[in-house]
Design an enzyme around this catalytic site. Structure first.
Site, PDB file in Angstrom:
ATOM      1  N   LYS A  43       0.851  -1.201   0.000  1.00 34.70           N
ATOM      2  CA  LYS A  43       0.000   0.000   0.000  1.00 34.70           C
ATOM      3  C   LYS A  43       0.883   1.245   0.000  1.00 34.70           C
ATOM      4  CE  LYS A  43      -0.371  -0.377   5.045  1.00 34.70           C
ATOM      5  NZ  LYS A  43      -1.211  -0.897   6.153  1.00 34.70           N
ATOM      6  N   TYR A 264      14.652  30.670   7.512  1.00 30.05           N
ATOM      7  CA  TYR A 264      13.398  31.314   7.926  1.00 30.05           C
ATOM      8  C   TYR A 264      13.378  31.540   9.433  1.00 30.05           C
ATOM      9  CZ  TYR A 264      11.240  30.557   3.375  1.00 30.05           C
ATOM     10  OH  TYR A 264      10.935  30.588   2.051  1.00 30.05           O
TER      11      TYR A 264
HETATM   12  C1  LIG Z   1      -0.420  -1.802   6.838  1.00 30.26           C
HETATM   13  C2  LIG Z   1      -0.971  -3.110   7.236  1.00 30.26           C
HETATM   14  C3  LIG Z   1      -0.135  -4.233   7.354  1.00 30.26           C
HETATM   15  C4  LIG Z   1       1.369  -4.145   7.274  1.00 30.26           C
HETATM   16  O1  LIG Z   1       1.854  -3.655   8.505  1.00 30.26           O
HETATM   17  P1  LIG Z   1       3.417  -3.554   8.802  1.00 30.26           P
HETATM   18  O2  LIG Z   1       3.458  -3.187  10.244  1.00 30.26           O
HETATM   19  O3  LIG Z   1       3.965  -2.504   7.916  1.00 30.26           O
HETATM   20  O4  LIG Z   1       4.000  -4.884   8.523  1.00 30.26           O
HETATM   21  C5  LIG Z   1      -0.720  -5.459   7.590  1.00 30.26           C
HETATM   22  N1  LIG Z   1      -2.064  -5.578   7.718  1.00 30.26           N
HETATM   23  C6  LIG Z   1      -2.891  -4.516   7.644  1.00 30.26           C
HETATM   24  C7  LIG Z   1      -4.354  -4.720   7.812  1.00 30.26           C
HETATM   25  C8  LIG Z   1      -2.386  -3.251   7.422  1.00 30.26           C
HETATM   26  O5  LIG Z   1      -3.201  -2.200   7.369  1.00 30.26           O
END
Ligand SMILES: *Cc1c(COP(=O)(O)O)cnc(C)c1O
Length: 390
Positions: A43, A264
């Site tokens: 993702k 800044y």
């Molecule tokens: C983002 C996510 C993961 C992965 O989590 P990590 O801690 O990055 O391994 C797994 N399952 C779900 C439902 C998630 O939203």
């Protein structure tokens, strides 16, 4: 067209992504959790590193399941993968998006009854079954079917026939805290809810839970951040290989007199004459503004503190420390932001956040290079002696 190398050399900052380290991390997790399989969570553009490239590398290493957050991400990723690879959409289905999801060949993670009914209706319209994953809420109160909703769905034979669950999953709230008893509480609740549904492979673990005991691993571990080199637990030594290196180039060097403010708000005002270098990277590149006057960059291992505020496109560094080392920084030289001397965890801690946010914040303005050789080897290589080899 410009050569890739020309673009890289012209870029103000570059992000190097080590695909071999990525695959090594995948294999290390797979060995750890076997016989459970490992899915890649890609993702947010594979946490900022490029979902297509990352997913293809992992697919070649044997990964068959890929989780994205949104349907848009699934539509982008699916054509880049082999037909046998599955792409699952964690955030479920927006009302009305069912047809598009089915056409893309993506598998929705159903989080609510309403989503289940709409998907069932689509399968009836299309005249054939379509698989789903079911997410149950085992106690995080974020996504997933409630116990009551699980009961309703478990009794809906038409739904189960039309939309056979290929996976039942849930997510832990405290997987990065191995000692936290709530992990066990959630695992027990997950088992109870999954037992109420028809038999299907089970998935509870993210990266953190891959490092808990095997009772958490189920049939499929959903690994995200650890693939990309971040620690499963920020309080313990990191067993993963570093995947990203970030460098930015010097675009200006100046000497300022004592009492001259920098950046800044003039929040950095040295009391002695100081050498300042400006580098080509700022908060628009995802480098947290919270690191103003706190963080640092490194040049050949020498710490160069951030002097003044992080700007949108640039950062000023106090490079006075170099004078004592005999090293000189010139225009066009690259300093290290992430690499051998500064990890994701270091930066996250200084910025008051987590490695996930640093990674996913890395923007597309960097020149990206994907390498197959290990950054870990670079890290260990002895520095080349200056002026040798004549
Ligand atoms: C983002 C996510 C993961 C992965 O989590 P990590 O801690 O990055 O391994 C797994 N399952 C779900 C439902 C998630 O939203």
């Amino acid at each position: 067209m410009l050569m890739d190398e020309t673009l890289r050399d012209a870029a103000g900052a570059r992000l190097t992504i080590d695909l071999m380290a990525l695959v090594d991390n995948y294999r290390a997790i797979a060995r750890r959790v076997a016989p459970a399989a490992v899915a890649a969570v890609v993702k947010a553009d594979a946490y900022g590193l490029g979902a297509r490239v990352v997913s293809r590398a992992l697919e070649a290493a044997g990964c068959a399941d890929f989780f994205v957050a949104t349907l848009g991400e699934a539509i982008d990723l699916k054509p880049a993968l082999g037909a046998a690879s599955r792409v699952l959409v964690l955030n479920g289905l927006q009302p009305g998006a069912e047809r598009v999801c089915a056409a893309a060949g993506a598998i929705p993670v159903i989080n609510a009854l309403e989503q289940a009914w709409r998907w069932r209706d689509l399968t009836l319209e299309l005249g054939h079954a379509l698989p789903v994953a079911l997410q149950v809420d085992s106690g995080m109160s974020r996504l997933g079917l409630s116990p009551d909703e699980v009961e309703v769905l478990a009794g809906d034979e038409l739904f189960l026939a039309q939309a056979p669950p290929i996976l039942v999953m849930s997510h832990l709230a405290c997987a990065d805290e191995p000692e936290n008893g709530y992990n066990r509480t959630q695992a027990i609740q997950f088992a109870k809810l999954a037992d109420a549904l028809p038999p299907a492979p089970r998935s509870l673990a993210n990266s953190g839970a891959a490092f808990l005991d095997p009772s958490f691993h189920g049939d499929l571990v959903r690994a995200g951040v650890c693939l990309y080199g971040a620690a499963p637990n920020a309080a313990r030594p990191n067993p993963m290989k570093p995947v990203v290196r970030l460098e930015a180039r010097v675009v200006q060097i100046r000497q300022i007199p004592a009492g001259q403010g920098v950046g800044y708000g003039l929040t950095y005002t040295p009391t002695a004459p100081t050498a300042i270098a400006t580098i080509s990277l700022g908060y628009a590149d995802g480098w947290p503004r919270a690191l103003s006057n706190i963080g640092a960059a490194y040049y050949q291992g020498v710490r160069l503190p951030i002097a003044g505020r992080v700007s949108m496109d640039s950062i000023t560094l106090d490079i006075s420390a170099l004078a004592k080392t005999g090293l000189a920084l010139r225009l066009g030289d690259a300093v290290e932001l992430l690499g051998a001397h500064q990890t994701l965890e270091d930066v996250a801690e200084q910025a008051g956040t987590i490695a996930y946010e640093i990674l996913t914040g890395l923007r597309h303005r960097y020149h990206r290079t994907y390498v197959e050789s290990s950054l870990a080897q670079d890290r260990l290589a002895a520095p080349k002696p200056v002026g040798a080899g004549r």
